[in-house]
Design an enzyme around this catalytic site. Structure first.
Site, short mmCIF file in Angstrom:
data_model
loop_
_atom_site.label_atom_id
_atom_site.label_comp_id
_atom_site.label_asym_id
_atom_site.label_seq_id
_atom_site.Cartn_x
_atom_site.Cartn_y
_atom_site.Cartn_z
CB SER A 188 -37.81 -100.54 74.69
OG SER A 188 -37.75 -99.33 73.94
CG ASN B 103 -37.45 -98.64 79.20
OD1 ASN B 103 -36.36 -98.33 79.65
ND2 ASN B 103 -37.58 -99.30 78.07
CG HIS C 151 -38.26 -104.99 76.08
ND1 HIS C 151 -38.28 -104.19 77.19
CD2 HIS C 151 -37.26 -104.51 75.30
CE1 HIS C 151 -37.35 -103.27 77.10
NE2 HIS C 151 -36.71 -103.45 75.96
CD GLU D 172 -39.96 -105.06 80.50
OE1 GLU D 172 -40.13 -104.46 81.58
OE2 GLU D 172 -39.89 -104.47 79.41
#
Length: 499
Positions: free
Chosen positions: A125, A196, A146, A158
């Protein structure tokens, strides 16, 4: 590399049989792939498959999965005992501990084992795909894949390219994600990737306001839920785990060489140090269930009202106050309550005490609300010397619009405006730095963390000038680089003015 693709029915290997690993195994097996599941813990892969069998049985019982599909998927799942058992896989996804060296060691072993056309994928991540590929004989076949938790339900994947990743490998990974029913979004391998990274301000601004004693966790959570977020930041950090959320923040901060925009919070660190890690231990910001504010009461008396100014937030107030007259040429935007009783001025980033200095009537600064939002809590901060009667009139006026007035300490930008502006700014910087494009940023934030809109959808609604103005005033107040306007937004501002 030779031609890169993962054929239908090709074998998929997954290393790591925890929650994420078994979730990826589930969607791959249901899509028709034989899946080999490996875990370093003795017997853990087999027990994870057994638990998945029960989960799939539950889906069959609810009519969400055919019994034959469950039987076929379980038949495709095979626990294996070692890395050598993955030699015939067309794709191997590592889902092990989120640490660079263990991942790198595993990927080197797989790289030496797998045939040239196979793809290596990491579900990391936040760790750089370029760093993970360092030392591989074939770093061009390594890609980030991801997934988001829970994997079977969350649509986003992702697809992250490192400096060495072959574009054909990224394209093949996108195709595979689509075949598995997911929505892939391409990202460059930068700290935090898309989700993130862009999500950091959602936590950071609330943590900063808590540091400033601006309001309680329940008040701040209620205001952001009212803006359309499914969970407030404090309850979400409790759910994620204060230690986990803090670790991700630190990872992004350190990878950006201490950029103030991603600076960890002493408020959160105190929770971690005190063992208040959130729901998994029964206490974090909240003890037990999150606190909820009451619904707004019907006002006993509504004084005369007049809407002032233009913009999305005034439009939102107008939707809730049909029939209230509006003065569009006003020098300020917001709601006048009574004949000079109090003016509720929508925040432009300045504190109430600063704006009151040039205003002749009692006033308060009002947070941004958005057209169509169904929530009820709305923050405001009173200017100096506002008497109790004027405060009551302000609360009754907002109650007439269906809002519960939530008084906060007089801080610049209040909460929703400050948070939205920072989310937009972070999305703009991600595009400026080539991490993703605008559409990718919007898709990632809506599908990856269930935001009510993406950063560029908010920008279109709010307008570039108000966002830049609010950020500039936050910078003027704090002198913190945290609030610097992205070059991407600044250029958009001047382009719009030149038209």
């Amino acid at each position: 590399m030779s031609e890169v693709h993962v054929p239908a029915g090709a074998c998929v290997g997954i290393v790591g049989a925890g929650v994420m690993g078994i979730g990826i195994a589930q969607i791959a097996a249901l899509a028709g792939h034989p899946v080999k599941l490996l875990d370093a813990r003795e017997g853990f892969a087999a027990s994870s498959i057994a638990r998945l069998s029960e989960t799939l049985a539950g889906l069959v019982a609810k009519g969400k999965l055919e019994a034959d599909a469950r039987t076929a998927a379980l038949a495709r799942l095979q626990p294996v005992g070692g890395v050598a058992d993955l030699a015939d896989c067309a794709l191997v996804v590592e889902v092990i501990v989120e640490l660079l060296e263990p991942k790198r060691a595993l990927l080197r072993e797989l790289d030496a084992l797998l045939p040239p056309g196979a793809i290596l994928a990491s579900n990391t991540s936040s760790i750089s795909i370029t760093a993970l590929g360092n030392g591989l004989a074939h770093p061009e076949r390594l890609v980030g894949m991801h997934f988001f938790n829970p994997v079977p339900l969350m649509k986003l994947v992702e697809v992250v390219s490192g400096l060495e990743t072959n574009p054909a490998v990224a394209a093949a990974t996108e195709d595979l994600a689509r075949a598995w029913g997911k929505v892939p979004v391409r990202a460059a391998s930068t700290p935090g990737f898309i989700v993130n990274r862009i999500a950091r301000p959602y936590y950071a601004e609330t943590l900063a306001l808590l540091q400033e004693q601006a309001g309680s966790p329940a008040q701040l959570d209620a205001c952001l839920r009212a803006a359309g977020f499914r969970m407030g930041p404090c309850e979400l950090m409790d759910l994620i785990g204060q230690d986990t959320n803090n670790l991700v923040t630190r990872s992004v901060w350190e990878a950006n060489f201490g950029d103030r925009r991603y600076q960890p919070s002493t408020v959160q660190q105190a929770l971690v140090d005190g063992g208040r890690l959130g729901r998994k231990v029964g206490k974090g910001f909240y003890v037990g269930e999150p606190e909820r504010l009451p619904a707004p009461s019907a006002p006993a008396h509504v004084p005369a009202l007049m809407l002032h100014g233009r913009g999305a937030a005034v439009d939102a107030l107008a939707q809730r106050l049909p029939g209230v007259a509006r003065r569009g040429d006003s020098e300020w935007s917001g709601l006048r309550v009574g004949d000079g009783v109090i003016d509720l001025m929508l925040t432009d980033g300045r504190c109430a005490v600063e704006r009151a200095a040039g205003h002749s009537k009692p006033m308060a600064v009002l947070d941004w609300c958005l057209p169509g939002q169904a929530g009820t809590a709305l923050a405001l901060a009173y200017g100096p010397h506002v008497q109790a009667g004027a405060q009551s009139a302000a609360q009754e006026a907002l109650a007439a619009a269906g809002f519960l007035a939530v008084p906060l300490r007089d801080t610049p930008g209040l909460l929703v405006a400050r948070t939205l502006a920072m989310l937009v700014n972070e999305g703009a910087d991600a595009v400026w730095q080539g991490v993703c494009n605008e559409a990718g940023a919007d898709t990632a934030m809506k599908l990856g963390v269930n935001y009510p809109a993406g950063p560029f959808e908010w920008l279109k609604l709010l307008g570039v000038p108000p966002v830049c103005q609010l950020l500039d005033r936050l910078w003027e107040h704090t002198r913190s680089e945290r609030y610097r306007v992205s070059p991407y937004l600044r250029q958009r501002y001047w382009l719009d003015k030149s038209r």
